[in-house]
Design a protein around this motif. Structure first.
Motif, PDB file in Angstrom:
ATOM      1  N   ALA A 145      65.515  39.582 -74.111  1.00  0.00           N
ATOM      2  CA  ALA A 145      66.199  40.490 -73.195  1.00  0.00           C
ATOM      3  C   ALA A 145      67.678  40.546 -73.549  1.00  0.00           C
ATOM      4  O   ALA A 145      68.179  39.724 -74.331  1.00  0.00           O
ATOM      5  CB  ALA A 145      66.012  40.029 -71.748  1.00  0.00           C
ATOM      6  N   LEU A 146      68.388  41.514 -72.971  1.00  0.00           N
ATOM      7  CA  LEU A 146      69.807  41.686 -73.271  1.00  0.00           C
ATOM      8  C   LEU A 146      70.615  40.427 -72.965  1.00  0.00           C
ATOM      9  O   LEU A 146      71.582  40.116 -73.671  1.00  0.00           O
ATOM     10  CB  LEU A 146      70.366  42.863 -72.479  1.00  0.00           C
ATOM     11  N   ASP A 147      70.230  39.699 -71.922  1.00  0.00           N
ATOM     12  CA  ASP A 147      70.976  38.495 -71.564  1.00  0.00           C
ATOM     13  C   ASP A 147      70.907  37.420 -72.649  1.00  0.00           C
ATOM     14  O   ASP A 147      71.745  36.513 -72.678  1.00  0.00           O
ATOM     15  CB  ASP A 147      70.450  37.917 -70.245  1.00  0.00           C
ATOM     16  N   ASP A 148      69.911  37.515 -73.545  1.00  0.00           N
ATOM     17  CA  ASP A 148      69.764  36.526 -74.617  1.00  0.00           C
ATOM     18  C   ASP A 148      70.680  36.822 -75.800  1.00  0.00           C
ATOM     19  O   ASP A 148      70.687  36.062 -76.778  1.00  0.00           O
ATOM     20  CB  ASP A 148      68.307  36.472 -75.112  1.00  0.00           C
ATOM     21  N   LEU A 149      71.423  37.928 -75.751  1.00  0.00           N
ATOM     22  CA  LEU A 149      72.225  38.343 -76.895  1.00  0.00           C
ATOM     23  C   LEU A 149      73.651  37.799 -76.870  1.00  0.00           C
ATOM     24  O   LEU A 149      74.406  38.018 -77.817  1.00  0.00           O
ATOM     25  CB  LEU A 149      72.292  39.880 -76.966  1.00  0.00           C
ATOM     26  N   ASP A 150      74.015  37.104 -75.794  1.00  0.00           N
ATOM     27  CA  ASP A 150      75.376  36.565 -75.705  1.00  0.00           C
ATOM     28  C   ASP A 150      75.678  35.678 -76.904  1.00  0.00           C
ATOM     29  O   ASP A 150      74.877  34.821 -77.288  1.00  0.00           O
ATOM     30  CB  ASP A 150      75.548  35.757 -74.410  1.00  0.00           C
ATOM     31  N   ASP A 151      76.838  35.901 -77.497  1.00  0.00           N
ATOM     32  CA  ASP A 151      77.349  35.077 -78.598  1.00  0.00           C
ATOM     33  C   ASP A 151      76.560  35.216 -79.893  1.00  0.00           C
ATOM     34  O   ASP A 151      76.769  34.429 -80.822  1.00  0.00           O
ATOM     35  CB  ASP A 151      77.408  33.593 -78.200  1.00  0.00           C
ATOM     36  N   LEU A 152      75.637  36.186 -79.983  1.00  0.00           N
ATOM     37  CA  LEU A 152      74.918  36.412 -81.232  1.00  0.00           C
ATOM     38  C   LEU A 152      75.653  37.450 -82.072  1.00  0.00           C
ATOM     39  O   LEU A 152      76.230  38.405 -81.545  1.00  0.00           O
ATOM     40  CB  LEU A 152      73.492  36.898 -80.972  1.00  0.00           C
TER      41      LEU A 152
END
Length: 488
Positions: A145-152
């Motif tokens: 999900a979009l929330d898993d994209l932090d700092d990637l």
């Protein structure tokens, strides 16, 4: 931590999406009033249609039987529909296609997203849905999900349409950021994910299906936004006749079911190179091979190959199915192209005897045509690679091997160069252009595995029609069940 990103990426600033979208919407062009049909009449008068495209697996490239690709097939059929010849310029990136259409040429066909805000072009009716998909490097925590994209570290291809979807999502999720480049293609982007330069990328779903076997360290994540539409682009200001004729042509393909069949042919099969595993292969040996074993032996006697090697190649090509037809139209148990079958005097590609004999003679001709400096198993492996990808692309890979300081006569060096034919940086310097260069690497390795299993069975049971033999022990089968990877 990922390494620094290449210079050809540019950062998309956080929070600017709403402004960008508003500016784009303000640029919707007004269609000029031009007499209908002038462009179409011009094409018919000069007797050819000029198309700008890209050298990629989803658009146009040189395959086993000559020019191929989903959009090439559509272009070719449209030219035939108009009863004119077809000229192609495949030297572009996606943005270059649109620029060329505005300046010259008749249409652009290059996996272009339908975007009515663009100036200077008119789009056809939608041809294909393009579903954006996020993919990420294996080993990272699951990205769902979009929330898993932090700092990637995320990237996409500028101008492909995936960048527009990211901008729309950024309007709702201001923290979303990514980098984009108009100078790369999908295979290069996936390579950056696999080697750790990037953590993730946004491409289209069908592009991932076509490339996933070549990049085993890249995982499917989740779909992003709503599908876009792929369409053809025509120059504005030259009348609507050609656009409308293209729309009639595309609609007729859709109504006849032919467009759906072409989509299934080019994008519906992504398991051609999967290694089936020892147990499944042995099951096929029991149930399918006995009918064709003597034909393989006869062909081997005539061409001086190990019959088990020819059988292994036949299995990789068709799973010993004499009625097999590939997505690109090669047919029969040994999957001969129509031109190759003609050269070999094979009248019926679906006849197992003719197909096996023709395939064996074709492999022999490829092996005999290689430079004398290639010897031993290297010569055999390169002949098998050429059976898959063509001699021209193999020679291109050998030249790349030399430029990289490798030995073009050694398979271990050439197999490292073949996947580079998927990258524009390399294939743009070659004679034959883009190729699915990861394919022959997996292809040769799979055949070698099947051959090893057949050799084991043959040693265990000399009368091959009695195949009641045990499988190799677990430690003996270990080499047979490795997941295919072009990096080995």
């Amino acid at each position: 931590m990922p390494t620094a990103l290449p210079d050809h990426f540019r950062r998309v600033r956080r929070g600017h999406a709403a402004l960008v979208v508003a500016l784009l919407l303000s640029l919707v062009p007004e269609r000029p009033e031009v007499p209908n049909g002038r462009h179409l009449e011009d094409v018919l008068a000069r007797d050819f249609i000029s198309v700008h495209t890209r050298n990629t697996p989803t658009t146009y490239y040189e395959g086993r039987q000559g020019p191929t690709g989903f959009e090439y097939e559509l272009m070719r059929r449209f030219a035939a529909h108009l009863d004119v010849s077809l000229t192609l310029d495949a030297s572009h990136h996606i943005s270059g296609v649109l620029d060329a259409v505005r300046r010259e040429g008749d249409l652009g066909a290059a996996a272009l997203p339908l975007d009515p805000t663009l100036e200077g072009v008119i789009f056809s009716r939608p041809i294909l849905d393009l579903q954006p998909l996020l993919v990420y490097r294996r080993g990272l925590p699951p990205v769902k999900a979009l929330d898993d994209l932090d700092d990637l570290a995320i990237a996409t291809l500028g101008g492909s349409g995936t960048d527009l979807v990211l901008r729309e999502l950024q309007a709702e999720h201001p923290e979303l950021s990514w980098r984009e480049s108009a100078d790369l293609e999908v295979a290069e982007l996936l390579g950056l994910v696999e080697d750790g330069t990037l953590d993730a990328a946004v491409i289209f779903e069908h592009q991932f299906r076509l490339n996933r076997l070549f990049f085993p360290a890249v995982e499917r994540g989740f779909v992003l936004g709503e599908p876009l539409s792929m369409a053809w682009a025509f120059p504005a200001g030259r009348g609507l006749g050609l656009v409308e004729e293209a729309n009639r042509f595309l609609e007729s393909l859709r109504m006849e079911g032919e467009l759906e069949r072409l989509v299934a042919r080019y994008f519906g099969h992504d398991d051609y190179l999967e290694y089936v595993g020892a147990r499944t292969f042995i099951d096929h040996v029991h149930k399918r091979l006995p009918e064709y074993a003597e034909l393989f032996r006869e062909a081997a006697r005539n061409t001086h190959f190990d019959w088990k090697l020819l059988a292994a190649l036949g299995y990789q090509e068709s799973h010993w199915d004499p009625q097999a037809t590939s997505p690109t139209g090669v047919r029969g148990l040994m999957m001969l192209t129509l031109p190759t079958a003609g050269d070999l005097d094979v009248d019926d590609r679906l006849d197992p005897e003719q197909s096996i004999d023709g395939g064996a003679r074709y492999l022999r001709s490829l092996k005999d045509r290689l430079p004398e400096s290639i010897t031993g198993e290297d010569r055999l492996f390169m002949a098998m690679a050429a059976y898959n990808v063509g001699l021209g692309h193999l020679y291109d890979a050998r030249r790349i091997t030399e430029r990289r300081g490798g030995d073009p006569d050694l398979w271990r060096d050439v197999r490292e160069s073949l996947p580079l034919l998927q990258e524009r940086e390399w294939h743009s310097q070659t004679r034959h252009g883009y190729a699915r260069g990861g394919e022959p690497v997996i292809y040769v390795r799979n055949i070698r595995r099947y051959h090893e299993i057949l050799s084991y069975v043959d040693r265990s049971q000399q009368q091959f029609h009695r195949l009641d033999v045990r499988l190799p022990a677990e430690h003996e089968r270990e080499a047979f069940e490795v997941v295919p990877s072009v990096r080995q």
